[in-house]
Design an enzyme around this catalytic site. Structure first.
Site, mmCIF file in Angstrom:
data_model
loop_
_atom_site.group_PDB
_atom_site.id
_atom_site.type_symbol
_atom_site.label_atom_id
_atom_site.label_comp_id
_atom_site.label_asym_id
_atom_site.label_seq_id
_atom_site.Cartn_x
_atom_site.Cartn_y
_atom_site.Cartn_z
ATOM 1 N N HIS A 76 0.843 -1.195 0.000
ATOM 2 C CA HIS A 76 0.000 0.000 0.000
ATOM 3 C C HIS A 76 0.877 1.244 0.000
ATOM 4 C CE1 HIS A 76 -2.177 3.235 2.378
ATOM 5 N NE2 HIS A 76 -2.912 3.103 1.294
ATOM 6 N N SER A 77 0.562 2.195 -0.887
ATOM 7 C CA SER A 77 1.244 3.487 -0.908
ATOM 8 C C SER A 77 2.761 3.292 -1.028
ATOM 9 C CB SER A 77 0.845 4.289 0.334
ATOM 10 O OG SER A 77 1.119 5.655 0.178
ATOM 11 N N MET A 78 3.573 3.815 -0.100
ATOM 12 C CA MET A 78 5.023 3.631 -0.193
ATOM 13 C C MET A 78 5.393 2.150 -0.247
ATOM 14 S SD MET A 78 8.118 4.643 2.432
ATOM 15 C CE MET A 78 8.005 3.089 3.352
ATOM 16 N N GLY B 223 3.917 -0.066 -1.815
ATOM 17 C CA GLY B 223 3.798 -0.473 -3.209
ATOM 18 C C GLY B 223 5.040 -0.126 -4.002
ATOM 19 N N ASN C 277 -0.988 2.857 -5.486
ATOM 20 C CA ASN C 277 0.410 3.065 -5.853
ATOM 21 C C ASN C 277 0.605 2.526 -7.262
ATOM 22 O OD1 ASN C 277 3.400 1.912 -5.972
ATOM 23 N ND2 ASN C 277 3.381 3.591 -4.501
#
Length: 306
Positions: free
Chosen positions: A102-104, A106, A128
């Site tokens: 998730h997010s970073m 990713g 992401n």
């Protein structure tokens, strides 16, 4: 039963990397990577809704959650998070596994895939596109790299003791810093993201995490790298998240260009799904994404059909 989890600790030269695991250890391995300043609890609501035949391990990156902070004087380089993943995979003796970030997380998952494509069978990116967004302008890039060093030295000079807050104030601060989090989601992250002291709750995260040095790519490089792992990539973006083109400002033209490149060059190979929800849709409304992820995990042929 996926409602139950166990705590794991993997020794590293500077302490340990913490993680939590759900499901049978002999099941298909899935490594789950959280976002910047978050922790493994970000997957607490999603994983119980996913296929029961998998073994899910959600790790805390160094300086996050219950993992050790990096040694004094060390900045947090992006590739260090990638090496955290490699260390955990080695400790688990996983030779091939699925990555979900998730997010970073990713971006870390994407970079791990590009460096170790033979170790990853499927890649799931939540909010992401597989890459950290970096300034394309040379002067902007130099400025950001200089800021990393200056902030690190500034933090060391201050040597502040972590601020203690009441549980209510700690949650309020977290929600103020992230408008995409619900109160329930924030409370779940705080369970692992803060420690109770006589003075109140203290955030676990290392303040130096805010000084991290990013790794950025051109759109052409991104497409070329993703071609290495095509036919097994699922990207989920939320309509009220951080990656929807019509809601991005000019500074994030990189995201628009990347999405356009994906849809034109890699349309047959990457499944890109837009869902209702915010940046934390997997935590706030996990049922919105759990079916899509479950189908992708269990499909024998993961070739996307957009």
């Amino acid at each position: 039963i996926l409602d139950m989890f166990s705590e794991l600790k993997f020794p590293v030269p500077w302490g340990h990397v913490a993680a939590k695991a759900w499901g049978p250890s002999e099941g298909h391995p899935v490594l789950c990577l959280h976002g910047w300043l978050d922790n493994a609890n970000t997957f607490d609501k999603l994983i119980p809704l996913l296929p029961r035949g998998c073994y899910y391990v959600a790790m805390d990156f160094s300086g996050h959650g219950l993992s050790s902070h990096r040694p004094a004087g060390s900045p947090y380089y992006f590739l260090d998070y990638v090496s955290d993943v490699r260390r955990v995979a080695a400790a688990l003796q996983w030779r091939r596994f699925t990555l979900m970030g998730h997010s970073m997380g990713g971006s870390v998952a994407g970079m791990f895939c590009f460096l170790y494509p033979e170790m990853v069978d499927k890649l799931i990116l939540l909010e992401n596109l597989g890459f950290l967004l970096g300034p394309e302008d040379t002067e902007e890039w130099l400025k950001s790299e200089r800021m990393v060093i200056d902030r690190l030295l500034s933090l060391e000079a201050k040597q502040q003791t972590p601020k203690a807050r009441s549980p209510e104030a700690a949650l309020q601060r977290l929600l103020e810093a992230n408008r995409h989090l619900t109160a329930e989601g924030g409370a779940i992250l705080l369970q692992r993201g803060a420690t109770e002291t006589p003075a109140g709750l203290v955030y676990n995260r290392d303040m130096r995490v805010r000084t991290q040095s990013r790794k950025s790519f051109t759109v052409e490089q991104c497409v070329k790298l993703l071609q290495k792992i095509q036919d097994r990539v699922l990207i989920i973006v939320a309509q009220d998240g951080l990656l929807v083109p019509h809601k991005l400002d000019n500074r994030n033209h990189f995201v628009k260009a990347l999405r356009e490149a994906f849809e034109s060059t890699l349309k047959e190979h990457i499944q890109l799904v837009e869902v209702p929800g915010s940046h934390f849709v997997h935590l706030n409304e996990p049922d919105v994404v759990s079916g899509i992820i479950s189908n992708f995990l269990t499909a024998q042929n993961t070739k996307a059909r957009l």
